[in-house]
Every structure is written in C-alpha cells, then in structure tokens.
Design an enzyme around this catalytic site. Sequence first.
Site, PDB file in Angstrom:
ATOM      1  N   HIS A 308       0.898  -1.153   0.063  1.00 17.61           N
ATOM      2  CA  HIS A 308      -0.006   0.096  -0.009  1.00 17.61           C
ATOM      3  C   HIS A 308       0.979   1.309   0.051  1.00 17.61           C
ATOM      4  O   HIS A 308       1.979   1.278   0.732  1.00 17.61           O
ATOM      5  CB  HIS A 308      -0.959  -0.044   1.315  1.00 17.61           C
ATOM      6  CG  HIS A 308      -2.050   1.023   1.067  1.00 17.61           C
ATOM      7  ND1 HIS A 308      -1.938   2.340   1.486  1.00 17.61           N
ATOM      8  CD2 HIS A 308      -3.267   0.779   0.769  1.00 17.61           C
ATOM      9  CE1 HIS A 308      -3.007   3.078   1.221  1.00 17.61           C
ATOM     10  NE2 HIS A 308      -4.130   1.876   0.874  1.00 17.61           N
ATOM     11  N   ASP A 366      -7.759  -4.231  -0.387  1.00 15.79           N
ATOM     12  CA  ASP A 366      -8.435  -4.304  -2.108  1.00 15.79           C
ATOM     13  C   ASP A 366      -8.453  -5.745  -2.440  1.00 15.79           C
ATOM     14  O   ASP A 366      -9.282  -6.061  -3.228  1.00 15.79           O
ATOM     15  CB  ASP A 366      -7.756  -3.523  -3.081  1.00 15.79           C
ATOM     16  CG  ASP A 366      -7.926  -2.014  -2.652  1.00 15.79           C
ATOM     17  OD1 ASP A 366      -9.050  -1.397  -2.307  1.00 15.79           O
ATOM     18  OD2 ASP A 366      -6.756  -1.252  -2.489  1.00 15.79           O
TER      19      ASP A 366
END
Length: 431
Positions: A308, A366
């Site tokens: 991330h 995600d």
Amino acid sequence: MAENTKTAKLTIDGKEYELPIHSPSAGPDVIDIRKLYAQAGVFTYDPGFTSTASCDSTITFIDGDKGELLHRGYPIDQLASKSHFLEVAFTLLYGYLPSADELEKFESLVTNHTMIHEQMHYFFRGFRRDAHPMATMVGVVGAMSAFYHDSTDINDEHQREVASIRLIAKMPTIAAMAYKYSIGQPFVYPRNDLDYASNFLHMCFAVPAEEYQVNPILARAMDRIFTLHADHEQNASTSTVRLASSSGANPFACIAAGIACLWGPAHGGANQACLEMLREIGTVDRIPEYIARAKDKNDPFRLMGFGHRVYKNFDPRAKVMKESADEVLGLLGIENNPTLQVAKELERIALEDPYFVEKKLYPNVDFYSGIILDAMGFPTSMFTPIFALARTVGWISQWKEQLADPQLKIGRPRQLYLGDTARDYVDIENR
C-alpha cells in the site's frame, strides 16, 4: 491549529527566515510555510503534495509505518469487529461514539431518507444501458442539487446537516439503481425495515417476481466493507472534495467531484484491478510465471492488491476483511473456484516468500474486498460505486469540518513554471 513551540530556520541568499513548527497530537511535526512567499518570495515544490499538510483535522489518523488507522481515535480493527457502519458514520460526523438513544435516532433519520425524488428516475433512463455505474453516479449525485434546494446553502448549519443525512441515506439507493439500470432490471425501492447494508443488498438483488431474503452473513460482510472504506485521511478524492468545497460549491457538487476522482484506477479501482489480475493469471500453475514477472524490475507487470502506498507495514483493514472473505466463501461454498484458488495461493506466497516479506508486500484491503464482492455476485463495474457509497460519509465529515474552519481559504496550489517567457504575437501571414 496545533501549538508551535519550535521553529525552523531557512537561509536563502544569505538571508535567514524563521518558520513556525506545529506539533500534532500524533504524526510528524509540520513546518508552517504560509508566510514564506510573502516574506521570502519563494514557493515550495511538492508534486503530489506527499509532504504537504493541506489542512488540520481531527477526523482520521494514519501511521503507515505502524500499520495504524484511527477514526476519531478509535482503531479501525475495533470498529470493524465491534461496531457497524452507521455507528462509525455517526462517530466520523460528530466526533464520539453515540449513546444507544443517539444511535437509534441517527439510524432512524438515515433510514427515513433513503428514497430519492421520483423524478430522478428519469435521469437514469437518460443514460445508455451500457453506461458505467460510476458515470451514472457522478451525474445523478451532481443533479441532486437541482432537487434538494433546501440543503444547498453551505452557510446554514441546519442545511449542512440535512444535506449530510440525505447523502448518506440516498447513496445506497443511487448506487443500487445504477446497478439495476446497467443490467436491465427494474428499480427496487428501499425498505425501512432493513438495516443499511441489508437494504443495499436487497435493492441490488431483489426482483419483483419473487421474495429475496438477505443473508445476515453477507449483510455483515457488506457492512464491514462499508466500514473499512469509510474514510482514509487526505487521499485524492477527499482532497478533491475539500478543494471543491473551498470554492463554496454546494455539497452535492462536492461529493460528485469526489466520486469522479475516486473513479480513477489508481484510487478507487484497485480492487477491480486486483480481481482482473487474478482472472488473468487464471490457474494456480501459472502463478510462478507471474511471481517471476513481479520480481523483474524490467517487467511492467505489478501484482495488484499487495502492499500500500501509505501503509509501509501491513494494512490494518486487511485482517478484518480476510475474516469476512473466509466467512462469505464458506457460506457460498465456492472455495474451489479457480480465481479464488489463485487468490489463496498468492496470499500464501505473499506471507511466506522472502521477497514479499522483506518488501512488506502484504495483501491489502483491496485484495480481499474484490474477492468478497465478486462472490456476492457484483460485477467489477460495481466495485468502485460501492467504494464511493462507503466513502461518502468520510467526504461529508471532512466537508463539514472544513466549512467550520475559521482558516478556510479557496484552494490555490502554486507551480514551478518551466514554459516560455513572454513572447510577442506574430501575425498569421508572417508565421
């Protein structure tokens, strides 16, 4: 504004300038450069604003090195496991966990505002059937200002409150209608006897021909998806909402701007990109090929759903999302789906392979949310609209905070100009 007891000294051409340093309640100190141009005649240069604090806020805090996400001080894993979306929404909006009575009133207020103006149905029918649901949402949310004139005055505190509730309440209805329209099915009206997440699932998957019962495990998983995406500090779409708001734009225009920004694949489309990558890999036996490509610096291929930009350790939302993924897949009995097999093997490798461990490329939120939404039956085109639905409460909280800020100014970033200097105009016959 945080207190400043320290200063930084900046020397330009032998002249020294003193800049205040503000110490936040959490996070790194911030050098205040607001008077730098007036005093020294220079700007700072920060493409992407990755080292610039554009505002002060009390809503959300992220520590990427520790893998920490706090909403009003409450850790996201506690909120996702012990709370539910509308309670988190109340907390983001008002700054504290509600009492039982406050929560009941808030939930009732939201539930009783889920219907949209009947004439807005014509907006949906004006789009092509193959229009992307995000395109529909940008248009319809922006058009709300044409229907709800009594909540567009940003200087009226009551109107700001009404607009906030309307947006939180109506966004699931708008997202569900965008989905129904895209698949050619009739719209399903909201029901006041269902909770927020169950109501959304019912509006998406019910049909007039038969009764649809929302499974509580799926509703809980959806509620967690909403909760884990509710706010994420000053990201691109939130900054877009704040920038639009700084001009005095009405709340519906500001949220529509946020939705448009979220549509970008580098922002809200990550879970869709992750699922598409899993489908591209196809089968478990092809994983080594793609792992090798991911490790090759000369190959443009990147594994989506791992690591991330903000979290340099682990994504604190991922653990809770993984629990939901396991529950949903177990309930639906589709653990043997080829795409899911690829996902599970990739997950195992990412947690064990030294390359991924050293670079801290752990599965992020995600990675799991795309798997859950796919298992529920949503097409990838609906992943980002669902993200927008959830993030609306964060956008509104940030919007309200900004409008109450006495330091509010219209956003006006500067630039490092590298173009031509003044040139004289040449008549066309002489060019």
